[in-house]
Design a protein around this motif. Structure first.
Motif, PDB file in Angstrom:
ATOM      1  N   SER A   1      60.587  60.122  23.492  1.00 15.28           N
ATOM      2  CA  SER A   1      59.790  61.325  23.760  1.00 15.28           C
ATOM      3  C   SER A   1      58.498  61.334  22.949  1.00 15.28           C
ATOM      4  N   ARG A   2      57.966  60.154  22.633  1.00 21.54           N
ATOM      5  CA  ARG A   2      56.815  60.062  21.737  1.00 21.54           C
ATOM      6  C   ARG A   2      55.595  60.796  22.280  1.00 21.54           C
TER       7      ARG A   2
ATOM      8  N   PRO B   1      61.575  63.566  16.503  1.00 17.82           N
ATOM      9  CA  PRO B   1      62.506  64.410  17.262  1.00 17.82           C
ATOM     10  C   PRO B   1      63.973  64.106  16.976  1.00 17.82           C
ATOM     11  N   HIS B   2      64.723  65.175  16.726  1.00 15.63           N
ATOM     12  CA  HIS B   2      66.134  65.059  16.364  1.00 15.63           C
ATOM     13  C   HIS B   2      66.826  66.389  16.637  1.00 15.63           C
TER      14      HIS B   2
ATOM     15  N   ARG C   1      50.225  56.652  10.457  1.00 16.19           N
ATOM     16  CA  ARG C   1      50.995  57.635  11.222  1.00 16.19           C
ATOM     17  C   ARG C   1      50.089  58.795  11.639  1.00 16.19           C
ATOM     18  N   LEU C   2      49.240  59.246  10.749  1.00 18.36           N
ATOM     19  CA  LEU C   2      48.292  60.309  11.095  1.00 18.36           C
ATOM     20  C   LEU C   2      47.329  59.824  12.168  1.00 18.36           C
ATOM     21  N   GLN C   3      46.882  58.594  12.045  1.00 20.95           N
ATOM     22  CA  GLN C   3      46.004  57.988  13.052  1.00 20.95           C
ATOM     23  C   GLN C   3      46.652  58.061  14.428  1.00 20.95           C
ATOM     24  N   ASP C   4      47.945  57.745  14.503  1.00 20.09           N
ATOM     25  CA  ASP C   4      48.641  57.679  15.792  1.00 20.09           C
ATOM     26  C   ASP C   4      48.958  59.055  16.356  1.00 20.09           C
ATOM     27  N   VAL C   5      49.654  59.863  15.565  1.00 27.39           N
ATOM     28  CA  VAL C   5      50.159  61.137  16.080  1.00 27.39           C
ATOM     29  C   VAL C   5      49.026  62.078  16.449  1.00 27.39           C
TER      30      VAL C   5
END
Length: 516
Positions: free
Chosen positions: A241-242, A411-412, A89-93
């Motif tokens: 909304s990524r 997002p929420h 997840r850190l790699q992606d975001v």
């Protein structure tokens, strides 16, 4: 037997030395996600291997019995796999380079930008560590992530081939096998063939891989096209909304300098150390930000007369403000201590039910105002600065949340978007406002990103962030779509207070304009 005993003793000593080093070396903080992953893996895999070895079972019964007493407190397979997903997840975001991460460097892939996080001491991952992360992705059918992590595992295993490491639970052959199939599934048959042939160099009797080689060769002879399209990153939570969310998370935090003196003291001038005004629109001059300001606020409350709230207006639409020094260090630690024993995996609303979800990774607990005088005092302070009624059932209990390695919340909205939401069970309407208190600092990541409004708020220890979730007419404010960016380095604690619309009719009355 003497040799087995010496190996067991060596592993025990090595285990203790490495774990002890985490506590003795201030630069090797477990705030570093690589160290956190390594520690979770060590506690889950290496230590049980020592305790349950033949030598330990036969000659160290006290150790064996002691381990059973604490076994439930140690990380499990779910924790370890969750930590691996956290690294991905850190790699992606944050668009991190996998090779850089493996070597302890947190910089964006293919960019000349400075590292997003610079640990005091570089911590690298082992071949076995990389294999485990790649294997977690592989088992999910996620070859976008499995390939780069298994590539790193293969490279590191090649360098150390022939040397025995009792801590490794995988091997070069394992990494080659999984990487070859990942490439096959990605459409790169020639590379899958090459890796499979390398595997047979080390294990020529493996009939399954022999059959795979024959299959790959036949496919190539038949002229099977090799996919030239890059693998697409999976979007398991179908986040629309990524891109906007990740761009906001990647923005550097803590930019200051647009506002003059804030609060008129040396501690809050030019502007305060974590002023947000420079972060929102760093390209604008101060005269173009007329509505963004810092001020002392009493809000007409006697409670705040002798110690006004230090209010910083972050955004006008949606209305978002930050109250600096809203809570003391002692109060923050007390709340964390009260919540700690009750923390459980956070859940989200799904129709009329609540369930765990990959798009929210954290642990949370709920505290009543009767739990401790500190909680009661905090509730009074929130009521004073907001001017809202927090008496039951007009507000929910204080929710304390801990975000660890890669912890995030995609997002929420805080308010309910359906009348079937569990929020309406309180019979006090929807969530009209949110107060989020930062109980800790983080070294990197963890910002609160407002997606449609296009700004993000970095973590400011002991500050409280406030915003309205509903418009005056009772409709949800779409601009409050927000997210908790993954924690890149550190341990993020927040306390949320959600206030409902019933009881606030005369405190936040409707406007004469029905559209407001």
């Amino acid at each position: 037997r003497a040799s087995l005993k010496s190996v067991t003793q060596w592993m025990s000593c090595r285990f203790y030395e490495k774990v002890q080093a985490l506590h003795q070396d201030p630069k090797a903080s477990v705030d570093n996600p690589l160290l956190a992953f390594s520690l979770i893996k060590r506690l889950h895999s290496d230590w049980p291997n020592i305790v349950y070895s033949d030598e330990a079972t036969e000659n160290t019964q006290a150790l064996h019995a002691g381990f059973r007493d604490v076994e439930q407190e140690l990380p499990g397979a779910e924790d370890l796999d969750g930590a691996a997903r956290g690294l991905m997840r850190l790699q992606d975001v944050y668009a991190l380079s996998v090779k850089g991460m493996v070597n302890g460097v947190f910089h964006r892939a293919g960019a000349g930008c400075p590292p997003l996080y610079s640990p005091g001491r570089l911590i690298s991952l082992s071949a076995d560590d990389c294999f485990h992360v790649g294997k977690v992705a592989y088992d999910m059918g996620d070859y976008y992530h499995s390939i780069p992590w298994l590539e790193e595992a293969v490279g590191l295993f090649r360098l150390s081939y022939g040397s025995w490491n009792p801590e490794d639970r995988s091997s070069l052959e394992d990494a080659l096998d999984h990487l070859a199939f990942s490439y096959f599934m990605a459409g790169n048959i020639s590379h899958a063939l090459s890796l499979s042939k390398e595997f047979l160099h080390y294990d020529p009797s493996n009939q399954r891989v022999v059959r795979n080689v024959a299959k790959y060769e036949k496919l190539l002879e038949m002229g099977t096209a090799v996919s030239t399209e890059p693998l697409r990153r999976p979007n398991g939570t179908h986040l629309q909304s990524r891109d906007a969310y990740e761009e906001l998370c990647q923005r550097p935090g803590g930019q200051v300098g647009l506002v003059g003196e804030c609060f008129g003291s040396s501690a809050y001038c030019c502007p305060p150390p974590h002023s947000l005004l420079g972060l929102l629109s760093p390209q604008l001059a101060p005269e173009h930000l007329p509505h963004l300001s810092c001020s002392y606020e009493t809000n007409g409350s006697p409670y705040l007369l002798f110690q006004p709230a230090k209010k910083e207006t972050v955004q006008v639409q949606p209305y978002v403000v930050l109250y600096h020094d809203f809570i003391s260090d002692v109060e923050a630690e007390t709340i964390k201590g009260l919540a700690g024993p009750w923390l459980q995996r956070s859940v989200v609303a799904s129709g009329e039910k609540q369930q765990k979800a990959e798009y929210r990774i954290s642990k949370s607990a709920w505290l009543k105002d009767t739990a401790d005088p500190v909680v009661r005092a905090l509730e009074q302070r929130i009521a004073a600065v907001t001017g809202l009624d927090l008496r039951p059932p007009y507000a929910e209990y204080l929710q304390v949340v801990n975000y660890g390695l890669g912890g995030h919340y995609e997002p929420h909205f805080d308010h309910a978007t359906s009348r079937k939401s569990p929020l309406y069970r309180m019979k006090s309407g929807n969530r009209i406002a949110t107060v989020m208190i930062y109980l800790s600092a983080v070294e990197a990541g963890g910002s609160t990103a407002f997606i449609h409004a296009n700004f993000s708020v970095p973590v400011v220890k002991n500050a409280a962030l406030f915003w309205w979730n509903l418009r005056r007419n009772g409709d949800g404010d779409g601009d409050t779509l927000h997210a908790g960016c993954p924690v890149l380095a550190g341990d993020k604690w927040v306390a949320n207070k959600w206030i409902h619309e019933h009881g606030q009719e005369f405190r936040r009355p409707c406007s004469a304009n029905p559209q407001d």
